[in-house]
Design an enzyme around this catalytic site. Structure first.
Site, PDB file in Angstrom:
ATOM      1  N   GLN A 155       0.889  -1.156   0.038  1.00 25.23           N
ATOM      2  CA  GLN A 155      -0.298  -0.301  -0.001  1.00 25.23           C
ATOM      3  C   GLN A 155       1.152   1.165  -0.182  1.00 25.23           C
ATOM      4  O   GLN A 155       0.642   1.951  -0.942  1.00 25.23           O
ATOM      5  CB  GLN A 155      -1.177   0.260   1.371  1.00 25.23           C
ATOM      6  CG  GLN A 155      -2.747   1.237   1.114  1.00 25.23           C
ATOM      7  CD  GLN A 155      -2.627   1.572   2.439  1.00 25.23           C
ATOM      8  OE1 GLN A 155      -2.182   0.972   3.571  1.00 25.23           O
ATOM      9  NE2 GLN A 155      -3.734   2.476   2.545  1.00 25.23           N
ATOM     10  N   TYR A 212       2.774  -7.878  15.817  1.00 23.82           N
ATOM     11  CA  TYR A 212       3.519  -6.806  14.859  1.00 23.82           C
ATOM     12  C   TYR A 212       3.320  -5.521  15.909  1.00 23.82           C
ATOM     13  O   TYR A 212       4.303  -4.801  15.602  1.00 23.82           O
ATOM     14  CB  TYR A 212       1.549  -6.372  13.664  1.00 23.82           C
ATOM     15  CG  TYR A 212       2.343  -5.442  13.431  1.00 23.82           C
ATOM     16  CD1 TYR A 212       2.892  -5.318  12.623  1.00 23.82           C
ATOM     17  CD2 TYR A 212       1.246  -4.058  13.763  1.00 23.82           C
ATOM     18  CE1 TYR A 212       2.915  -4.253  11.387  1.00 23.82           C
ATOM     19  CE2 TYR A 212       1.930  -2.510  12.716  1.00 23.82           C
ATOM     20  CZ  TYR A 212       1.740  -2.557  11.551  1.00 23.82           C
ATOM     21  OH  TYR A 212       2.629  -1.985  11.046  1.00 23.82           O
TER      22      TYR A 212
END
Ligand code: AKB
Length: 312
Positions: A12, A139
């Site tokens: 992205q 994460y």
């Protein structure tokens, strides 16, 4: 920055950052790379790099004699929860390989951090630059360890490492993949396609968000800033908008009045979202390197809808 290697360039951020870097620094001065084979949509130099391969980043950076590596390859929050070991390998070993390549070649390194580095024990409103960071997601743990590892390479080896804590990014060029903030991008797509959206994030769940052009400007501005002014060089809070799903819906309804929002909450992503800040204090980024976002929620909505109408 004069010659730049971007890893994870088909994602992205990478898709748009590569284009912007080529506009600013020249087409032949930006080498994009990703794990996928050559992408014919790329109109510049492209190399296949699996960042977990110990030597590959070094080899490509050395081949093109770059002076900067922008290391974007990573597994985002929701996908990392689904595959924690894969996330550790890609996010940590990939970073270590990027750091080693930068150290060997003595080049600048940019590594994005994230709002995911905070956790439930962090003050979640106007989260300070320096505060408690006890993330509970794989994460978040990877990104926090990454901030510290980049600090270590700077302190120990004098490497020019830099990074910012990115909020959820909204964009229309390339879809996000496997994040928690992705619902907001999906909402814009569905608003244009079906005038309705079912959100996997619940009502009144606020997170920091930013329109991609502001994020690209921030990355370039931070990389070009005077290094002596960067007190928090690998971990600057930045943000533009603090919003919950209903805020996006309200903004969309200004342009598409018939748009409706429903909820079907995904417990995994909801739990992640609730452990992240509602809003960040980004004064340090403004003071140290002049960060200033341009797009508020309504400007972003208008631009997203205009562009998605063309794209779809
Ligand atoms: C995600 O949702 O995982 C990312 C992030 C905030 O880092 N967009």
């Amino acid at each position: 920055m004069k010659k730049i290697l971007v890893t994870g360039a088909l994602g992205q951020i990478g898709t748009e950052l590569t284009t912007k870097l080529r506009q600013v620094y020249g087409n032949t001065n930006v080498i994009s790379s990703d794990i996928h084979e050559y992408d014919e949509n790329q109109d510049g130099l492209y190399e296949t790099i699996d960042v977990t391969n110990e030597k590959k980043i070094y080899e490509v950076a050395n081949k093109y004699q770059v002076d900067t590596i922008i290391h974007l390859a990573a597994l985002l929050s929701a996908r990392a929860e689904a595959s924690p070991q894969l996330a550790w390998n890609l996010n940590m070993n990939g970073l270590l390989n990027a750091l080693e390549a930068a150290k060997e070649l003595q080049v600048k390194l940019f590594v994005p951090s994230s709002i995911a580095t905070f956790g439930l024990t962090t003050p979640l409103d106007q989260t300070p630059q320096i505060t408690v960071q006890r993330p509970t997601t794989m994460y978040g743990i990877n990104k926090l360890a990454g901030e510290l590892l980049c600090d270590y390479y700077h302190l120990r080896y004098g490497l020019d490492t830099r990074g910012i804590r990115l909020p959820g990014l909204i964009s229309y060029a390339a879809p996000p993949g496997g994040g928690t903030t992705d619902y907001a991008v999906e909402m814009y797509y569905e608003a244009v396609k079906k005038q309705t959206y079912t959100s996997f994030i619940g009502e009144n769940t606020h997170m920091d968000m930013m329109y991609m052009p502001d994020a690209l400007d921030a990355i370039i501005q931070m990389m070009e800033a005077d290094g002596n002014r960067l007190k928090y060089r690998n971990a600057y809070n930045i943000s533009a908008v603090s919003a919950a799903p209903e805020d996006f819906a309200k903004s969309i309804q200004t342009y598409i009045p018939e748009f409706t929002l429903q909820y079907e909450v995904d417990p995994v992503r909801q739990q992640i979202a609730e452990s992240w800040p509602n809003s960040l204090d980004y004064t340090a980024a403004m003071e140290d390197w002049g960060f200033q976002p341009t797009y508020n929620l309504d400007m972003m909505t208008k631009d997203m809808l205009d562009n998605l109408r063309i794209k779809l």
